[in-house]
Design a protein around this motif. Sequence first.
Motif, PDB file in Angstrom:
ATOM      1  N   ALA A  94       0.829  -1.204   0.000  1.00 53.06           N
ATOM      2  CA  ALA A  94       0.000   0.000   0.000  1.00 53.06           C
ATOM      3  C   ALA A  94       0.867   1.259   0.000  1.00 53.06           C
ATOM      4  O   ALA A  94       2.014   1.254   0.456  1.00 53.06           O
ATOM      5  N   ASP A  95       0.302   2.343  -0.502  1.00 54.22           N
ATOM      6  CA  ASP A  95       0.932   3.660  -0.450  1.00 54.22           C
ATOM      7  C   ASP A  95       0.478   4.332   0.840  1.00 54.22           C
ATOM      8  O   ASP A  95      -0.688   4.699   0.986  1.00 54.22           O
ATOM      9  N   TRP A  96       1.394   4.515   1.778  1.00 54.57           N
ATOM     10  CA  TRP A  96       1.089   5.090   3.080  1.00 54.57           C
ATOM     11  C   TRP A  96       1.429   6.571   3.154  1.00 54.57           C
ATOM     12  O   TRP A  96       1.379   7.177   4.228  1.00 54.57           O
ATOM     13  N   GLY A  97       1.803   7.173   2.041  1.00 57.79           N
ATOM     14  CA  GLY A  97       2.086   8.607   2.014  1.00 57.79           C
ATOM     15  C   GLY A  97       3.184   8.996   2.991  1.00 57.79           C
ATOM     16  O   GLY A  97       4.219   8.345   3.079  1.00 57.79           O
ATOM     17  N   ALA A  98       2.942  10.057   3.746  1.00 57.93           N
ATOM     18  CA  ALA A  98       3.944  10.602   4.670  1.00 57.93           C
ATOM     19  C   ALA A  98       4.313   9.642   5.796  1.00 57.93           C
ATOM     20  O   ALA A  98       5.340   9.828   6.447  1.00 57.93           O
ATOM     21  N   TRP A  99       3.503   8.601   6.014  1.00 54.40           N
ATOM     22  CA  TRP A  99       3.785   7.632   7.077  1.00 54.40           C
ATOM     23  C   TRP A  99       4.878   6.643   6.662  1.00 54.40           C
ATOM     24  O   TRP A  99       5.321   5.837   7.465  1.00 54.40           O
ATOM     25  N   GLY A 100       5.319   6.724   5.422  1.00 55.46           N
ATOM     26  CA  GLY A 100       6.442   5.923   4.942  1.00 55.46           C
ATOM     27  C   GLY A 100       6.060   4.533   4.485  1.00 55.46           C
ATOM     28  O   GLY A 100       4.898   4.122   4.535  1.00 55.46           O
ATOM     29  N   GLU A 101       7.065   3.822   4.039  1.00 49.18           N
ATOM     30  CA  GLU A 101       6.879   2.450   3.574  1.00 49.18           C
ATOM     31  C   GLU A 101       6.496   1.560   4.746  1.00 49.18           C
ATOM     32  O   GLU A 101       7.059   1.664   5.838  1.00 49.18           O
ATOM     33  N   PHE A 102       5.544   0.670   4.514  1.00 47.59           N
ATOM     34  CA  PHE A 102       5.077  -0.231   5.559  1.00 47.59           C
ATOM     35  C   PHE A 102       6.207  -1.129   6.025  1.00 47.59           C
ATOM     36  O   PHE A 102       7.008  -1.608   5.224  1.00 47.59           O
ATOM     37  N   ASP A 103       6.271  -1.361   7.321  1.00 46.28           N
ATOM     38  CA  ASP A 103       7.327  -2.176   7.901  1.00 46.28           C
ATOM     39  C   ASP A 103       6.778  -2.924   9.113  1.00 46.28           C
ATOM     40  O   ASP A 103       5.797  -2.483   9.722  1.00 46.28           O
ATOM     41  N   VAL A 104       7.401  -4.034   9.441  1.00 46.74           N
ATOM     42  CA  VAL A 104       7.019  -4.845  10.599  1.00 46.74           C
ATOM     43  C   VAL A 104       8.283  -5.277  11.333  1.00 46.74           C
ATOM     44  O   VAL A 104       9.377  -5.290  10.756  1.00 46.74           O
ATOM     45  N   PRO A 105       8.148  -5.653  12.598  1.00 42.12           N
ATOM     46  CA  PRO A 105       9.319  -6.116  13.348  1.00 42.12           C
ATOM     47  C   PRO A 105       9.951  -7.353  12.706  1.00 42.12           C
ATOM     48  O   PRO A 105       9.276  -8.161  12.057  1.00 42.12           O
ATOM     49  N   ASP A 106      11.243  -7.509  12.913  1.00 40.87           N
ATOM     50  CA  ASP A 106      11.985  -8.641  12.346  1.00 40.87           C
ATOM     51  C   ASP A 106      11.414  -9.982  12.768  1.00 40.87           C
ATOM     52  O   ASP A 106      11.514 -10.959  12.042  1.00 40.87           O
ATOM     53  N   TRP A 107      10.812 -10.053  13.949  1.00 39.48           N
ATOM     54  CA  TRP A 107      10.324 -11.337  14.450  1.00 39.48           C
ATOM     55  C   TRP A 107       8.996 -11.772  13.829  1.00 39.48           C
ATOM     56  O   TRP A 107       8.563 -12.898  14.048  1.00 39.48           O
ATOM     57  N   TYR A 108       8.355 -10.904  13.045  1.00 38.64           N
ATOM     58  CA  TYR A 108       7.122 -11.327  12.370  1.00 38.64           C
ATOM     59  C   TYR A 108       7.503 -12.305  11.265  1.00 38.64           C
ATOM     60  O   TYR A 108       8.257 -11.962  10.359  1.00 38.64           O
ATOM     61  N   ASP A 109       6.979 -13.532  11.347  1.00 39.42           N
ATOM     62  CA  ASP A 109       7.399 -14.569  10.398  1.00 39.42           C
ATOM     63  C   ASP A 109       6.230 -15.196   9.633  1.00 39.42           C
ATOM     64  O   ASP A 109       6.330 -16.308   9.126  1.00 39.42           O
ATOM     65  N   LYS A 110       5.128 -14.476   9.560  1.00 40.86           N
ATOM     66  CA  LYS A 110       3.992 -14.993   8.793  1.00 40.86           C
ATOM     67  C   LYS A 110       3.942 -14.314   7.433  1.00 40.86           C
ATOM     68  O   LYS A 110       4.860 -13.620   7.043  1.00 40.86           O
ATOM     69  N   GLY A 111       2.841 -14.488   6.741  1.00 42.28           N
ATOM     70  CA  GLY A 111       2.708 -14.041   5.367  1.00 42.28           C
ATOM     71  C   GLY A 111       2.770 -12.547   5.142  1.00 42.28           C
ATOM     72  O   GLY A 111       2.598 -11.748   6.063  1.00 42.28           O
ATOM     73  N   ARG A 112       3.001 -12.202   3.864  1.00 37.12           N
ATOM     74  CA  ARG A 112       3.085 -10.800   3.468  1.00 37.12           C
ATOM     75  C   ARG A 112       2.228 -10.482   2.253  1.00 37.12           C
ATOM     76  O   ARG A 112       2.353  -9.422   1.672  1.00 37.12           O
ATOM     77  N   THR A 113       1.347 -11.406   1.882  1.00 34.52           N
ATOM     78  CA  THR A 113       0.431 -11.157   0.766  1.00 34.52           C
ATOM     79  C   THR A 113      -0.969 -10.925   1.327  1.00 34.52           C
ATOM     80  O   THR A 113      -1.229 -11.210   2.500  1.00 34.52           O
ATOM     81  N   ALA A 114      -1.870 -10.472   0.480  1.00 32.61           N
ATOM     82  CA  ALA A 114      -3.250 -10.241   0.925  1.00 32.61           C
ATOM     83  C   ALA A 114      -3.881 -11.525   1.457  1.00 32.61           C
ATOM     84  O   ALA A 114      -4.733 -11.480   2.344  1.00 32.61           O
ATOM     85  N   GLN A 115      -3.473 -12.689   0.958  1.00 29.26           N
ATOM     86  CA  GLN A 115      -4.052 -13.955   1.390  1.00 29.26           C
ATOM     87  C   GLN A 115      -3.396 -14.514   2.650  1.00 29.26           C
ATOM     88  O   GLN A 115      -4.006 -15.306   3.367  1.00 29.26           O
ATOM     89  N   THR A 116      -2.153 -14.116   2.944  1.00 27.27           N
ATOM     90  CA  THR A 116      -1.417 -14.748   4.038  1.00 27.27           C
ATOM     91  C   THR A 116      -1.063 -13.831   5.205  1.00 27.27           C
ATOM     92  O   THR A 116      -0.626 -14.314   6.245  1.00 27.27           O
ATOM     93  N   THR A 117      -1.226 -12.532   5.049  1.00 27.76           N
ATOM     94  CA  THR A 117      -0.879 -11.606   6.129  1.00 27.76           C
ATOM     95  C   THR A 117      -1.713 -11.918   7.365  1.00 27.76           C
ATOM     96  O   THR A 117      -2.934 -12.038   7.289  1.00 27.76           O
ATOM     97  N   ALA A 118      -1.044 -12.051   8.509  1.00 25.46           N
ATOM     98  CA  ALA A 118      -1.722 -12.370   9.772  1.00 25.46           C
ATOM     99  C   ALA A 118      -1.220 -11.427  10.855  1.00 25.46           C
ATOM    100  O   ALA A 118      -0.556 -11.826  11.806  1.00 25.46           O
ATOM    101  N   LEU A 119      -1.507 -10.154  10.675  1.00 27.54           N
ATOM    102  CA  LEU A 119      -1.070  -9.162  11.647  1.00 27.54           C
ATOM    103  C   LEU A 119      -2.076  -8.030  11.718  1.00 27.54           C
ATOM    104  O   LEU A 119      -2.871  -7.817  10.804  1.00 27.54           O
ATOM    105  N   ALA A 120      -2.037  -7.331  12.826  1.00 30.93           N
ATOM    106  CA  ALA A 120      -2.813  -6.102  12.996  1.00 30.93           C
ATOM    107  C   ALA A 120      -1.856  -5.086  13.588  1.00 30.93           C
ATOM    108  O   ALA A 120      -1.144  -5.373  14.558  1.00 30.93           O
TER     109      ALA A 120
END
Length: 180
Positions: free
Chosen positions: A60-86
Amino acid sequence: MPQLALYTFGVLKSPLADPGPLTREFYASGEAVYRRLSGHPGYLAHAEPAAAQQGVLFTADWGAWGEFDVPDWYDKGRTAQTTALATTLSLWTDLRSAFDAVYTGLHREALNRRHDWFERTGHPSHVFWWVPDGAIPTWRDGVSAMEHLHAHGPAPHAFTFHRPFTPDGTPAGLKELKEA
């Protein structure tokens, strides 16, 4: 006057694309909570993608909030079908306002259900830090603060409700926060 940035992160038990009832309940609850929080005293803004799509976070384009990022320890999916985070990234005027918003009303009700939706990871679920007035924190800033909090504990640039700091870096107790 500095503003308070808040980054939250949780690993869901099911991917966001899961059609099951718990995922639907999580989405419904989240939408209602965001509507309520956006009108809460002390709330300033939160990161939103330019074109909102459920489960599409990494591209997604997050504008001024920058490129989306998650902690290194997140080890689940990164696609629309597999992402398991909030996750959220927001700005507040002060810690008391954020505390009241999180621990009352609809958000409090959602917190009471967190173990239905989220895995217990042993990592922090939220982190605060102060930013200059008018600054927009980035997802990377939030991840860096959370990783620092996990590795080293609370500090003026990475703290929690239970171990807060004032904008000048002075430790503040939760008791002072509740009396503010």
